[in-house]
Design an enzyme around this catalytic site. Sequence first.
Site, short mmCIF file in Angstrom:
data_model
loop_
_atom_site.label_atom_id
_atom_site.label_comp_id
_atom_site.label_asym_id
_atom_site.label_seq_id
_atom_site.Cartn_x
_atom_site.Cartn_y
_atom_site.Cartn_z
N LYS A 81 0.85 -1.20 0.00
CA LYS A 81 0.00 0.00 0.00
C LYS A 81 0.88 1.25 0.00
O LYS A 81 1.88 1.29 0.73
CB LYS A 81 -0.91 -0.03 1.24
CG LYS A 81 -1.91 1.10 1.34
CD LYS A 81 -2.80 0.90 2.57
CE LYS A 81 -3.84 1.98 2.72
NZ LYS A 81 -4.68 1.79 3.91
N SER A 156 -9.59 1.79 2.91
CA SER A 156 -8.72 2.51 2.04
C SER A 156 -7.69 1.65 1.31
O SER A 156 -7.10 2.12 0.33
CB SER A 156 -7.98 3.60 2.83
OG SER A 156 -7.19 3.03 3.85
N SER A 180 -9.72 -0.52 7.19
CA SER A 180 -9.16 -0.43 5.83
C SER A 180 -8.44 -1.64 5.31
O SER A 180 -8.11 -1.69 4.12
CB SER A 180 -8.23 0.78 5.74
OG SER A 180 -8.99 1.93 5.59
#
Length: 485
Positions: A81, A156, A180
């Site tokens: 990420k 996210s 997330s």
Amino acid sequence: MTAAELNALTVHDALARLDNGDCTSVDLVDALAAEIQTRDGDLGAFVSVDVDTARAEAEAADRARAAGKGGRLCGIPIAVKDVLNVRGQPCTCASRILDGYVAPYDATAIARLRAEGAVFLGRTNMDEFAMGGSTENSALHVTRNPRNRAYVPGGSSGGSAAAVAGGLALCALGTDTGGSIRQPAAFCGCVGLKPSYGRVSRYGLTAFASSLDQIGPMTRTVRDAALLQEILSGVDPLDATSVAAPVPPYAAQLTTDLRGVTLGVPAEYGVEGLDAGVDKAVREAIARCRALGARVVEVSLPHTAYAIATYYIVATAEASANLARFDGVRYGKRCADAQDPLDLYKRTRAAGFGPEVKRRIILGTYVLSSGYHHAYYLKAQKVRTLIRRDFEQAFAVCDALLTPCTPTPAFRIGEKTQDPLQMYLGDIFTVTANLAGIAGLSVPCGATPEGLPIGLQILGPAMKEENVLRVGHANETARGEGWIG
Ligand code: GLN
């Protein structure tokens, strides 16, 4: 092996193939890079891919393996990420304000994976600074759900989930401040583990809300998540909140039955607006756990109704402080021709942050401001304690809790962008684990008639990742559908 076969491997299968010479790490990197090249223009899971570096790392891993010196992840490509620092790679947090920033060091989580031979494939899209639940807040581009391209992948960590579920990465790292990791795993149909607070060092993670953030694995199977978690876990002198608890051999401890396990089902989780397909799949999962030998009891988490309000006060308060560092002086973007320092801060931040990030900075600044601090921030901290106590009481009578991960399956791209409150309400089942600091896992447990995946959330006591992994593994084994769930 064909490229399609390589791209579909779990981490454990890939390790076995590397071991017996069916493929090399370079083969894996080449197959994934080709797939990203062909399909990611549409899917949008990655924000940057550095094939040359990944290939060099893969060659080194292949040499180490040949010399009998490979670590536990030797030659396994992993997607990261875009919020975690990997030395020499950009780290934009999907924000314009970090345009041009290159990480000068490895986050501890990255260093641990690197020490075991992992290969860093590329960086995945996310909501800007991890604020959101659909990846639509990325300043860079849209990410689509690999199961149905008209739908969001969640967020996210939406890019990581889309890459793993969509066949573009064998495994990935995500971060979870209020859901997330778990929510995008549920939306895309992969496995996501949010470790207990303090389990994984946050050093090198760009902070959103420091008392809630955790880094964790996103994988195709629970066994893979267990292996990655073993490597990620542990105390770190560079993060004072990391905990020096022993790290059990999570993967080796997995079992396919649940004999002797007591599972709690919270009475409060039958919320209004719960999707009928989600409800059905979770009930089936509860029945499956019973059939596997678990005792199921009803428990109560009476303060759940206050969780969203509490989370959006604590998280925004911490975000407003953490994001103060992005001022045009030290990192990334700086506006041109500033008149004075204040003008520099204002113009850099006005141009660099997107609307959701600004909304949260404003909200967080408000709840911390003198006069309102007691009414909002301090009160939220007190409610947070009550939420933590709810879980302590529940875990006095059970080993783990079963809940839906999300009240609905994935929604359509654009459906909620005009209504932040609707977006926030979708976090009802996930934010409590962060407020309480406990472990949470999402595993696929079914799909809607339209084929959208549904996630079962398994919550366990702090530092008891083994509990949630055991329940998750038994469920996925009993469902027996392989990782395309
Ligand atoms: N959806 C939640 C939020 O918008 C959680 C985000 C996260 O876990 N990073 O804050």
